[in-house]
Write a protein that holds these residues in place. Structure first.
Motif, mmCIF file in Angstrom:
data_model
loop_
_atom_site.group_PDB
_atom_site.id
_atom_site.type_symbol
_atom_site.label_atom_id
_atom_site.label_comp_id
_atom_site.label_asym_id
_atom_site.label_seq_id
_atom_site.Cartn_x
_atom_site.Cartn_y
_atom_site.Cartn_z
ATOM 1 N N LEU A 158 -62.709 -4.308 84.472
ATOM 2 C CA LEU A 158 -62.044 -3.044 84.818
ATOM 3 C C LEU A 158 -61.081 -2.610 83.715
ATOM 4 C CD1 LEU A 158 -61.299 -3.555 88.615
ATOM 5 C CD2 LEU A 158 -63.272 -2.462 87.530
ATOM 6 N N ASP A 159 -60.392 -3.563 83.119
ATOM 7 C CA ASP A 159 -59.486 -3.228 82.017
ATOM 8 C C ASP A 159 -60.248 -2.682 80.816
ATOM 9 O OD1 ASP A 159 -57.134 -3.896 83.321
ATOM 10 O OD2 ASP A 159 -57.083 -5.938 82.551
ATOM 11 N N LEU A 160 -61.418 -3.227 80.546
ATOM 12 C CA LEU A 160 -62.222 -2.736 79.426
ATOM 13 C C LEU A 160 -62.688 -1.306 79.682
ATOM 14 C CD1 LEU A 160 -64.415 -5.877 78.631
ATOM 15 C CD2 LEU A 160 -62.351 -5.109 77.442
ATOM 16 N N VAL A 161 -63.009 -1.005 80.930
ATOM 17 C CA VAL A 161 -63.405 0.365 81.283
ATOM 18 C C VAL A 161 -62.245 1.322 81.075
ATOM 19 C CG1 VAL A 161 -64.131 1.869 83.184
ATOM 20 C CG2 VAL A 161 -65.171 -0.394 82.915
ATOM 21 N N ARG A 162 -61.046 0.900 81.486
ATOM 22 C CA ARG A 162 -59.877 1.783 81.408
ATOM 23 C C ARG A 162 -59.282 1.854 80.013
ATOM 24 N NH1 ARG A 162 -58.336 -0.348 87.110
ATOM 25 N NH2 ARG A 162 -57.743 -2.243 85.993
ATOM 26 N N SER A 213 -55.495 -10.602 78.310
ATOM 27 C CA SER A 213 -56.282 -9.591 79.019
ATOM 28 C C SER A 213 -57.196 -8.825 78.071
ATOM 29 C CB SER A 213 -55.336 -8.619 79.741
ATOM 30 O OG SER A 213 -54.503 -7.927 78.820
ATOM 31 N N HIS A 214 -57.921 -7.865 78.657
ATOM 32 C CA HIS A 214 -58.790 -6.959 77.918
ATOM 33 C C HIS A 214 -59.820 -7.713 77.061
ATOM 34 C CE1 HIS A 214 -55.377 -4.495 79.185
ATOM 35 N NE2 HIS A 214 -56.166 -3.436 79.059
ATOM 36 N N HIS A 215 -60.021 -7.281 75.820
ATOM 37 C CA HIS A 215 -61.030 -7.911 74.957
ATOM 38 C C HIS A 215 -60.709 -9.378 74.668
ATOM 39 C CE1 HIS A 215 -57.960 -5.798 72.584
ATOM 40 N NE2 HIS A 215 -58.004 -6.852 71.804
ATOM 41 N N SER A 216 -59.413 -9.714 74.636
ATOM 42 C CA SER A 216 -59.030 -11.108 74.394
ATOM 43 C C SER A 216 -59.422 -11.987 75.576
ATOM 44 C CB SER A 216 -57.525 -11.200 74.127
ATOM 45 O OG SER A 216 -57.166 -10.419 73.006
ATOM 46 N N ALA A 217 -59.277 -11.451 76.781
ATOM 47 C CA ALA A 217 -59.709 -12.199 77.962
ATOM 48 C C ALA A 217 -61.228 -12.348 77.971
ATOM 49 C CB ALA A 217 -59.245 -11.483 79.226
ATOM 50 N N GLY A 224 -51.110 -7.128 70.874
ATOM 51 C CA GLY A 224 -51.000 -5.863 71.581
ATOM 52 C C GLY A 224 -50.582 -6.096 73.025
ATOM 53 N N LEU A 225 -49.873 -5.131 73.595
ATOM 54 C CA LEU A 225 -49.372 -5.271 74.962
ATOM 55 C C LEU A 225 -49.775 -4.075 75.818
ATOM 56 C CD1 LEU A 225 -45.723 -6.538 74.344
ATOM 57 C CD2 LEU A 225 -47.734 -7.910 74.929
ATOM 58 N N GLN A 226 -50.180 -4.351 77.047
ATOM 59 C CA GLN A 226 -50.394 -3.329 78.064
ATOM 60 C C GLN A 226 -49.380 -3.603 79.170
ATOM 61 O OE1 GLN A 226 -52.693 -0.683 78.412
ATOM 62 N NE2 GLN A 226 -51.447 -0.205 80.192
ATOM 63 N N VAL A 227 -48.507 -2.643 79.429
ATOM 64 C CA VAL A 227 -47.496 -2.834 80.466
ATOM 65 C C VAL A 227 -48.106 -2.482 81.821
ATOM 66 C CG1 VAL A 227 -45.221 -2.162 81.316
ATOM 67 C CG2 VAL A 227 -45.627 -2.352 78.856
ATOM 68 N N ASP A 228 -48.201 -3.466 82.675
ATOM 69 C CA ASP A 228 -48.776 -3.287 84.014
ATOM 70 C C ASP A 228 -48.416 -4.525 84.820
ATOM 71 O OD1 ASP A 228 -50.130 -2.204 86.130
ATOM 72 O OD2 ASP A 228 -52.136 -2.529 85.315
ATOM 73 N N ARG A 229 -48.376 -4.372 86.116
ATOM 74 C CA ARG A 229 -48.084 -5.524 86.970
ATOM 75 C C ARG A 229 -49.385 -6.008 87.603
ATOM 76 N NH1 ARG A 229 -44.018 -8.389 88.833
ATOM 77 N NH2 ARG A 229 -42.532 -7.111 87.663
ATOM 78 N N LEU A 230 -49.747 -7.231 87.288
ATOM 79 C CA LEU A 230 -50.974 -7.821 87.810
ATOM 80 C C LEU A 230 -50.723 -8.477 89.166
ATOM 81 C CD1 LEU A 230 -52.198 -9.564 84.540
ATOM 82 C CD2 LEU A 230 -53.231 -7.539 85.585
ATOM 83 N N ALA A 231 -51.695 -8.355 90.048
ATOM 84 C CA ALA A 231 -51.642 -9.086 91.313
ATOM 85 C C ALA A 231 -52.054 -10.534 91.067
ATOM 86 C CB ALA A 231 -52.578 -8.435 92.328
#
Length: 275
Positions: A153-157, A93-97, A126-133
């Motif tokens: 959206l993850d990059l914004v947040r 996710s995030h920048h890696s995605a 790095g880890l972001q704890v969240d549940r993805l749909a």
């Protein structure tokens, strides 16, 4: 004996983009001495800490490093032993995605994953704890990764700065990998916290000042027109609706007629105003 071990490693690695972890090799009976001998013979290459690549596989480095980091999060289990649903496991996710999707020019950072529960993160991860749909996840070259929409959206947040997000969004539109209207709608609720404009025209000026509308796909050209010139779209839509008055009387689905008039109006405005 070493040949037998290496065959077992090759079979396992073939199911894991040509990669295998030290812990997995231990389960197959490969001890530290055998690993050292295989490394000396250039039959193993340590890609990241305790994750090895076998020679001869065709996985590109961008994908190999991302998958190696995913394996390192749960090094003892083989990929087929991990949860079958990506939402129950770690998702790039995030920048890696963004990097895997080929978007933007974000600075190299720790490989980032989103995971439903906290877990140990090895060095460089790095880890972001969240549940993805489920609809937030896609698959790229065998790697579970957040969709382009969710990635932005993850990059914004996170938050990344405007220029970084702008480059990612511009590339996503160039590739027609995201719906401009949908991403704007999703970013409106984030506006008060992260400081970007919610108004459509201001949003375009803020994130996409150099966007050439003519470069957009038809769906995103229509979205651009609705954001950039909503009043013009509304005027033309009203005229189209009037022209369709006779048709409306024979069509029971008023919403379908409304959608057609809205899309045609946006298409007209977009084509006339694009540069």
């Amino acid at each position: 004996m070493l040949e037998t071990l290496y065959h077992a490693l090759s079979v396992a690695a073939a199911r894991q983009l040509g990669l295998v972890t030290r812990a997995q090799m231990a389960r197959l009976g490969t001890g530290p001495a055998a690993i050292d001998r295989l490394k000396e013979a250039k039959l193993l290459r340590e890609l990241i800490d305790d994750v090895f690549q076998l020679p001869g596989n065709l996985t590109g480095f961008t994908y190999a490093y991302a998958y190696a980091a995913w394996l390192a999060l749960d090094p003892e289990r083989f990929c087929w032993e991990r949860p079958r649903s990506p939402a129950e496991d770690a998702v790039l996710s995030h920048h890696s995605a963004a990097r895997l999707h080929g978007l933007g020019t974000l600075s190299p950072m720790a490989t980032m994953f989103t995971t439903p529960q906290a877990r140990h993160a090895p060095r460089g991860v790095g880890l972001q704890v969240d549940r993805l749909a489920p609809e937030d996840i896609t698959n790229v070259e065998g790697i579970a990764v957040t969709t382009v929409h969710r990635t932005i959206l993850d990059l914004v947040r996170f938050p990344f700065d405007r220029d970084d997000i702008a480059r990612v969004l511009h590339d996503a539109l160039r590739l027609d990998a995201v719906d401009l209207r949908a991403i704007h709608d999703a970013m409106v609720p984030l506006s008060p916290r992260y400081g970007h404009p919610a108004d459509g025209a201001a949003f375009l000026r803020y994130f996409l000042p150099d966007l050439v509308p003519a470069s957009l796909s038809p769906r995103n050209l229509r979205a651009w027109a609705r954001l950039a010139a909503p009043d013009d779209v509304a005027v033309i839509q009203a005229r189209i609706t009037a022209v369709l008055g006779d048709v409306r009387a024979t069509v029971e689905d008023d919403e379908a007629v409304e959608a057609v008039s809205r899309d045609v109006a946006a298409e007209i405005v977009g084509r006339l105003r694009r540069r």
